[in-house]
Design a protein around this motif. Structure first.
Motif, PDB file in Angstrom:
ATOM      1  N   LEU A  88       0.432   5.433   7.472  1.00  9.53           N
ATOM      2  CA  LEU A  88       0.572   4.984   6.009  1.00  9.53           C
ATOM      3  C   LEU A  88       0.899   6.182   5.088  1.00  9.53           C
ATOM      4  O   LEU A  88      -0.169   7.114   5.017  1.00  9.53           O
ATOM      5  N   ILE A  89       1.976   6.317   4.214  1.00  7.27           N
ATOM      6  CA  ILE A  89       1.996   7.163   3.372  1.00  7.27           C
ATOM      7  C   ILE A  89       1.606   6.433   1.904  1.00  7.27           C
ATOM      8  O   ILE A  89       2.606   5.438   1.582  1.00  7.27           O
ATOM      9  N   GLU A 109       0.705  -1.142   0.054  1.00  9.45           N
ATOM     10  CA  GLU A 109       0.022   0.014  -0.121  1.00  9.45           C
ATOM     11  C   GLU A 109       0.825   1.375   0.065  1.00  9.45           C
ATOM     12  O   GLU A 109       0.432   2.404  -0.245  1.00  9.45           O
ATOM     13  N   GLY A 110       2.145   1.112   0.563  1.00  6.84           N
ATOM     14  CA  GLY A 110       3.038   2.454   0.468  1.00  6.84           C
ATOM     15  C   GLY A 110       4.271   2.146   1.647  1.00  6.84           C
ATOM     16  O   GLY A 110       4.394   1.100   2.114  1.00  6.84           O
ATOM     17  N   LEU A 111       4.404   3.500   2.187  1.00  3.21           N
ATOM     18  CA  LEU A 111       5.398   3.367   3.345  1.00  3.21           C
ATOM     19  C   LEU A 111       4.812   3.291   4.519  1.00  3.21           C
ATOM     20  O   LEU A 111       4.101   4.222   4.736  1.00  3.21           O
ATOM     21  N   LEU A 112       4.892   2.247   5.389  1.00 11.82           N
ATOM     22  CA  LEU A 112       4.401   2.195   6.734  1.00 11.82           C
ATOM     23  C   LEU A 112       5.260   2.850   7.687  1.00 11.82           C
ATOM     24  O   LEU A 112       6.364   1.932   7.846  1.00 11.82           O
ATOM     25  N   PHE A 152       7.121  16.476  -0.281  1.00  6.62           N
ATOM     26  CA  PHE A 152       5.680  16.743   0.268  1.00  6.62           C
ATOM     27  C   PHE A 152       5.927  16.687   1.854  1.00  6.62           C
ATOM     28  O   PHE A 152       6.935  16.036   2.674  1.00  6.62           O
ATOM     29  N   GLU A 153       4.924  17.431   2.476  1.00  7.39           N
ATOM     30  CA  GLU A 153       4.847  17.210   4.268  1.00  7.39           C
ATOM     31  C   GLU A 153       3.486  16.774   4.419  1.00  7.39           C
ATOM     32  O   GLU A 153       2.238  17.160   3.690  1.00  7.39           O
ATOM     33  N   SER A 154       3.213  15.993   5.326  1.00  5.56           N
ATOM     34  CA  SER A 154       1.872  15.526   5.827  1.00  5.56           C
ATOM     35  C   SER A 154       1.856  15.638   7.379  1.00  5.56           C
ATOM     36  O   SER A 154       3.072  15.352   8.192  1.00  5.56           O
ATOM     37  N   SER A 155       0.816  15.721   7.944  1.00 13.24           N
ATOM     38  CA  SER A 155       0.536  15.881   9.205  1.00 13.24           C
ATOM     39  C   SER A 155       0.329  14.397   9.715  1.00 13.24           C
ATOM     40  O   SER A 155       0.010  13.516   9.193  1.00 13.24           O
ATOM     41  N   ILE A 156       0.768  14.219  10.974  1.00 13.04           N
ATOM     42  CA  ILE A 156       0.758  12.928  11.597  1.00 13.04           C
ATOM     43  C   ILE A 156      -0.797  12.425  12.080  1.00 13.04           C
ATOM     44  O   ILE A 156      -1.357  13.191  13.118  1.00 13.04           O
ATOM     45  N   SER A 157      -1.468  11.546  11.684  1.00  7.57           N
ATOM     46  CA  SER A 157      -2.584  10.962  12.335  1.00  7.57           C
ATOM     47  C   SER A 157      -2.632   9.349  12.031  1.00  7.57           C
ATOM     48  O   SER A 157      -2.617   8.758  11.282  1.00  7.57           O
ATOM     49  N   LEU A 158      -2.322   8.913  13.250  1.00  9.14           N
ATOM     50  CA  LEU A 158      -2.246   7.628  13.450  1.00  9.14           C
ATOM     51  C   LEU A 158      -3.540   6.705  13.599  1.00  9.14           C
ATOM     52  O   LEU A 158      -4.494   7.069  14.083  1.00  9.14           O
ATOM     53  N   SER A 159      -3.164   5.463  13.248  1.00 10.33           N
ATOM     54  CA  SER A 159      -4.169   4.382  13.514  1.00 10.33           C
ATOM     55  C   SER A 159      -3.363   3.154  13.951  1.00 10.33           C
ATOM     56  O   SER A 159      -2.563   2.574  13.362  1.00 10.33           O
TER      57      SER A 159
END
Length: 148
Positions: free
Chosen positions: A116-117, A73-76, A104-111
């Protein structure tokens, strides 16, 4: 036509200068040789460097560090299991040294301690990952060079 040594030296200088000018013009106009600075605000980033060192020292005090793995799915990105995931906040910055258009920059939202990126955002090759995060008011920093 006979060329004397003075004319030969002048022709050699003209040839050498033409050769150098060809490469100067080619390097300035060809997009293949276009290299950018790591950051636009280099001096501001340099002043923030001591804060980054302090955050990295805080990261060394944790029982376990952030880990990552490549999935279909991507980078975990996996945060330490002993921390409460709802108290973790911050940003993930992925920098591509060869092409700043894909940074790119992404905020952290964990599950469940995982971030997952998606695969569609990442090209194959080298990436520098920088995770600047906070847990209960304490700042941490994770930096790594990865090949995706």
């Amino acid at each position: 036509m006979k060329i004397n040594w003075g004319t030969g030296i002048v022709l050699a200088f003209i040839g050498f200068i033409s050769f150098i000018m060809f490469f100067v013009i080619r390097m300035n106009t060809d997009n293949k040789f276009d290299h950018d600075l790591v950051t636009e605000n280099y001096y501001k980033a340099e002043l923030e460097y001591q804060n980054d060192i302090n955050k990295e020292e805080n990261s060394k005090t944790l029982r376990s560090d952030i880990t990552w793995k490549k999935t279909s799915e991507g980078l975990l990105i996996i945060f330490p299991e002993d921390l409460k995931s709802q108290n973790i906040e911050g940003k993930v910055f992925l920098y591509r040294p060869s092409n700043k258009q894909v940074d790119f920059e992404s905020s952290i939202s964990l599950s469940d301690h995982n971030l997952l990126i998606p695969d569609k955002r990442l090209l194959d090759g080298r990436w520098n990952i920088k995770i600047d995060w906070q847990y209960n008011g304490k700042s941490y920093l994770y930096k790594k060079e990865i090949v995706y």
